[in-house]
Structures are given as C-alpha cells and as structure tokens.
Write a protein that holds these residues in place. Structure first.
Motif, mmCIF file in Angstrom:
data_model
loop_
_atom_site.group_PDB
_atom_site.id
_atom_site.type_symbol
_atom_site.label_atom_id
_atom_site.label_comp_id
_atom_site.label_asym_id
_atom_site.label_seq_id
_atom_site.Cartn_x
_atom_site.Cartn_y
_atom_site.Cartn_z
ATOM 1 N N ARG A 50 0.864 -1.185 0.000
ATOM 2 C CA ARG A 50 0.000 0.000 0.000
ATOM 3 C C ARG A 50 0.904 1.240 0.000
ATOM 4 O O ARG A 50 0.982 1.971 0.989
ATOM 5 C CB ARG A 50 -0.907 -0.001 1.232
ATOM 6 C CG ARG A 50 -1.790 -1.236 1.359
ATOM 7 C CD ARG A 50 -2.539 -1.234 2.684
ATOM 8 N NE ARG A 50 -3.488 -0.136 2.768
ATOM 9 C CZ ARG A 50 -4.770 -0.215 2.413
ATOM 10 N NH1 ARG A 50 -5.264 -1.359 1.955
ATOM 11 N NH2 ARG A 50 -5.556 0.831 2.520
ATOM 12 N N ASN A 51 1.595 1.473 -1.090
ATOM 13 C CA ASN A 51 2.592 2.542 -1.102
ATOM 14 C C ASN A 51 2.728 3.164 -2.493
ATOM 15 O O ASN A 51 2.124 2.709 -3.470
ATOM 16 C CB ASN A 51 3.947 2.003 -0.625
ATOM 17 C CG ASN A 51 4.363 0.760 -1.395
ATOM 18 O OD1 ASN A 51 4.187 0.671 -2.610
ATOM 19 N ND2 ASN A 51 4.918 -0.224 -0.686
ATOM 20 N N ILE A 52 3.550 4.207 -2.552
ATOM 21 C CA ILE A 52 3.756 4.950 -3.795
ATOM 22 C C ILE A 52 4.359 4.065 -4.883
ATOM 23 O O ILE A 52 3.978 4.148 -6.059
ATOM 24 C CB ILE A 52 4.689 6.165 -3.548
ATOM 25 C CG1 ILE A 52 4.071 7.129 -2.528
ATOM 26 C CG2 ILE A 52 4.978 6.885 -4.860
ATOM 27 C CD1 ILE A 52 2.834 7.828 -3.000
ATOM 28 N N GLU A 53 5.294 3.205 -4.497
ATOM 29 C CA GLU A 53 5.965 2.352 -5.483
ATOM 30 C C GLU A 53 4.970 1.434 -6.194
ATOM 31 O O GLU A 53 5.007 1.280 -7.424
ATOM 32 C CB GLU A 53 7.059 1.512 -4.809
ATOM 33 C CG GLU A 53 8.265 2.302 -4.328
ATOM 34 C CD GLU A 53 7.977 3.148 -3.097
ATOM 35 O OE1 GLU A 53 6.996 2.833 -2.373
ATOM 36 O OE2 GLU A 53 8.708 4.128 -2.872
ATOM 37 N N THR A 54 4.092 0.811 -5.411
ATOM 38 C CA THR A 54 3.085 -0.070 -6.020
ATOM 39 C C THR A 54 2.111 0.743 -6.862
ATOM 40 O O THR A 54 1.698 0.313 -7.950
ATOM 41 C CB THR A 54 2.324 -0.846 -4.927
ATOM 42 O OG1 THR A 54 3.259 -1.494 -4.061
ATOM 43 C CG2 THR A 54 1.407 -1.888 -5.545
ATOM 44 N N MET A 55 1.754 1.915 -6.367
ATOM 45 C CA MET A 55 0.862 2.792 -7.136
ATOM 46 C C MET A 55 1.453 3.090 -8.512
ATOM 47 O O MET A 55 0.744 3.072 -9.529
ATOM 48 C CB MET A 55 0.630 4.098 -6.371
ATOM 49 C CG MET A 55 -0.287 5.084 -7.090
ATOM 50 S SD MET A 55 -0.267 6.729 -6.346
ATOM 51 C CE MET A 55 1.302 7.352 -6.983
ATOM 52 N N LYS A 56 2.756 3.345 -8.547
ATOM 53 C CA LYS A 56 3.405 3.669 -9.824
ATOM 54 C C LYS A 56 3.355 2.495 -10.797
ATOM 55 O O LYS A 56 3.254 2.689 -12.014
ATOM 56 C CB LYS A 56 4.847 4.102 -9.573
ATOM 57 C CG LYS A 56 4.957 5.486 -8.942
ATOM 58 C CD LYS A 56 6.412 5.861 -8.676
ATOM 59 C CE LYS A 56 6.512 7.258 -8.079
ATOM 60 N NZ LYS A 56 7.915 7.623 -7.743
ATOM 61 N N LYS A 57 3.422 1.272 -10.263
ATOM 62 C CA LYS A 57 3.323 0.095 -11.134
ATOM 63 C C LYS A 57 1.973 0.082 -11.852
ATOM 64 O O LYS A 57 1.895 -0.161 -13.061
ATOM 65 C CB LYS A 57 3.487 -1.194 -10.311
ATOM 66 C CG LYS A 57 4.911 -1.495 -9.884
ATOM 67 C CD LYS A 57 4.972 -2.735 -9.018
ATOM 68 C CE LYS A 57 4.626 -4.004 -9.780
ATOM 69 N NZ LYS A 57 5.714 -4.426 -10.683
ATOM 70 N N PHE A 58 0.914 0.352 -11.095
ATOM 71 C CA PHE A 58 -0.420 0.379 -11.703
ATOM 72 C C PHE A 58 -0.569 1.582 -12.638
ATOM 73 O O PHE A 58 -1.234 1.496 -13.675
ATOM 74 C CB PHE A 58 -1.496 0.430 -10.612
ATOM 75 C CG PHE A 58 -1.774 -0.898 -9.969
ATOM 76 C CD1 PHE A 58 -2.657 -1.792 -10.554
ATOM 77 C CD2 PHE A 58 -1.146 -1.263 -8.786
ATOM 78 C CE1 PHE A 58 -2.921 -3.029 -9.968
ATOM 79 C CE2 PHE A 58 -1.404 -2.494 -8.184
ATOM 80 C CZ PHE A 58 -2.284 -3.380 -8.782
ATOM 81 N N LYS A 59 0.055 2.672 -12.267
ATOM 82 C CA LYS A 59 -0.055 3.898 -13.069
ATOM 83 C C LYS A 59 0.583 3.720 -14.442
ATOM 84 O O LYS A 59 0.173 4.358 -15.425
ATOM 85 C CB LYS A 59 0.613 5.052 -12.322
ATOM 86 C CG LYS A 59 0.242 6.437 -12.833
ATOM 87 C CD LYS A 59 0.782 7.515 -11.897
ATOM 88 C CE LYS A 59 0.309 8.896 -12.318
ATOM 89 N NZ LYS A 59 0.787 9.945 -11.370
#
Length: 308
Positions: A50-59
């Motif tokens: 639940r973090n920025i790094e994972t968000m970027k993967k989806f982005k």
C-alpha cells in the motif's frame, strides 16, 4: 522486506512469508490480472504493498478496452479496505486517487470517498475537486460542496469559505470564518479577489447586529482595484454615492489613506465618473491637514499630506 526485520532476525519466517506474498502479487500483475493484484495488494500484511511504489506500477499500465483503469482498481481496493486493515490512506495518495477517479469521470466515487471520510484530506486534494468543478459546470455544485468538506477538514478555512460564497451562502461564509479568527482581514480580501459579488461586498462593508463592518469602504475598493475587479469597485462607490454616505465613509476611514482615496478618485475620473471623482477630492480637501495644490503649469489636482 529486509529493512522491516533488520533489527529482529527472529522474525525471519514472517519475512519469508512477506516475500512470498510479494512474489504472488508480482505473478498476478505480470499475467495482467490487475483487479486481483489490486485486491491482493490492498490486503497485504503490514501494508507493504500500500505505497507509492506499487501505485506507480499500476499507473504505468495503459487503459485496456472495455476495462476499468488498473490504477483506479488499485485505489478502489485500497480505500475500501483502509479501515479494516487499519492503514489510513495517506494524503499524497488521496490526491492521486481523486485525480484518477475524476479523469475517469467518476465523481460518484469521489463523493463516496469524501462523505464516508475514507481519505486523508489536504488542501491540494480540495484544489483538485474545486478545479474539476470549474471545467465541468454541470457538476460544479457537487464539487463545491465536496471541496468545502475537504478544505474544512484540513484547516484551509478561507478556501472552505470561498466554496460557501460560490454556493451563494455568503452569510454562512462570514459566520464560518469568524469561528477561527477574531478579525480575518486577509481572508476577507481573499474572498473579494476570488468571488467579488455584490452580496459579498455588501456583507463585508455594512454594519450588522451592533458590530462594525468587516472591511472599510476604502480598503474594499482598493482591494478590488488591486485584484483586477475595477467594475466592482466602481459599483460599490456608486452605491455609496446613491445612499449619500460617501462623506461619512471617507471621514470614518481607518485603513485607507488619503493617497489611497486619491487613487480611487483618479480611477473615477479615468472611467468618466468626473462628478464622483470631484466629490471625493472635495471631501478629502476639507479634512484638517490636507491641502489641494494647483501647480501653475498644470491644471491637474494633486493631493498632498501636510503634517502640521
């Protein structure tokens, strides 16, 4: 993962489990199972996905025909589980989630998130919602109401008051601001700059319930002039002139200087309101300590302070 347990080697088994969890997530992601990967990430132990790094993967994943944007799936999963997994949704990701939902025309989702208090509010998040209402006029009332909630919750009170003003609740905006400051002059000027309506101008410059006006006439006119609202400043001056209280307004002035009123008189002259300009000059010259000088080489009237 190692940094989580670097001071506690005895928990190596838990570290192995977390690594296995991440590997399973990566497998789902690499196979294009983005909905399942999003749910898996949202429910991960210790919130490690639940973090920025994972968000970027989806982005980084492009839209697929007929399917919900993977990034939006991720945000939906995170926000819907934030209370259950006891991981508050951070402000930075809140802003990104709102941007993502609105880019997909999902104002309904944002309404749900905001009204259910599922997000961590910030001024920036409020700005995103407010701006969306400006480009989507049919959704403007909803966006103003939502932005007001966000601004109020994060302590951006002047922007919350602005939302109230733009919803036609000027008196409510004044009462709201007065809860937080004894004399929020900067906030009043901010409202004048961004919402210079006749109702707001009247509310700020008129006495009420035994209380003095929030802003003086001169200060209000100058504020409107300095923020590019010349027509509103002239409107206020003409209203005062019609009510025959211009002299009283100038003589009771505590904020606007003689030089400020001279600037106002010059504006009136420039805008072909010579009578109003001359009346202001006449009132000023009648005050003790102010003289009117007529230079020999120029018929223009110049106001000067004479300190006696």
């Amino acid at each position: 993962i190692s940094h989580v347990f670097e001071h506690d080697p005895s928990k190596s088994k838990e570290a192995e489990d977390l690594l296995e969890y991440i590997e399973r997530f990566n497998e789902l992601f690499s196979r294009g199972k983005y909905e399942y990967a999003a749910i898996y990430a949202a429910n991960c132990p210790r919130g490690i996905l639940r973090n920025i790094e994972t968000m970027k993967k989806f982005k980084d994943i492009s839209r697929m025909n007929g399917k919900v944007l993977p990034l939006l799936r991720y945000f939906e999963a995170l926000i819907s589980t934030s209370t259950a997994v006891k991981h508050p949704f951070p402000a930075v990701m809140t802003q990104e989630a709102i941007k993502c939902a609105l880019s997909e025309k999902r104002l309904d989702l944002v309404m749900h998130w905001v009204t259910r208090q599922r997000l961590t509010f910030s001024e920036e998040a409020g700005d995103v919602i407010f701006a969306y209402g400006e480009v989507e006029p049919h959704n403007r009332p909803k966006c103003l109401a939502l932005a007001q909630i966000v601004y109020s919750q994060c302590g951006s009170h002047r922007k919350a008051a602005l939302c109230l003003c733009k919803q036609g609740q000027v008196c409510g905006a004044m009462e709201y601001l007065q809860q937080f400051k004894h004399s929020p002059l900067d906030d009043y000027v901010y409202l004048l700059k961004h919402c210079p309506t006749a109702e707001l101008i009247r509310c700020l410059t008129q006495e009420g319930n035994g209380k003095p006006a929030s802003l003086s006439i001169g200060a209000t006119v100058l504020s409107l002039l300095n923020t590019g609202h010349k027509e509103h400043s002239l409107w206020l001056l003409k209203e005062i002139e019609k009510e025959d209280v211009l002299e009283q307004a100038i003589l009771n002035e505590t904020v606007c200087t003689v030089e400020g009123w001279k600037k106002i008189a010059d504006l009136c002259a420039e805008e072909k309101h010579e009578k109003l300009s001359q009346e202001i000059i006449s009132i000023l010259t009648s005050q003790e300590g102010v003289v009117e000088i007529f230079p020999d080489d120029d018929n223009a009237k110049i106001m000067e302070h004479v300190f006696l």
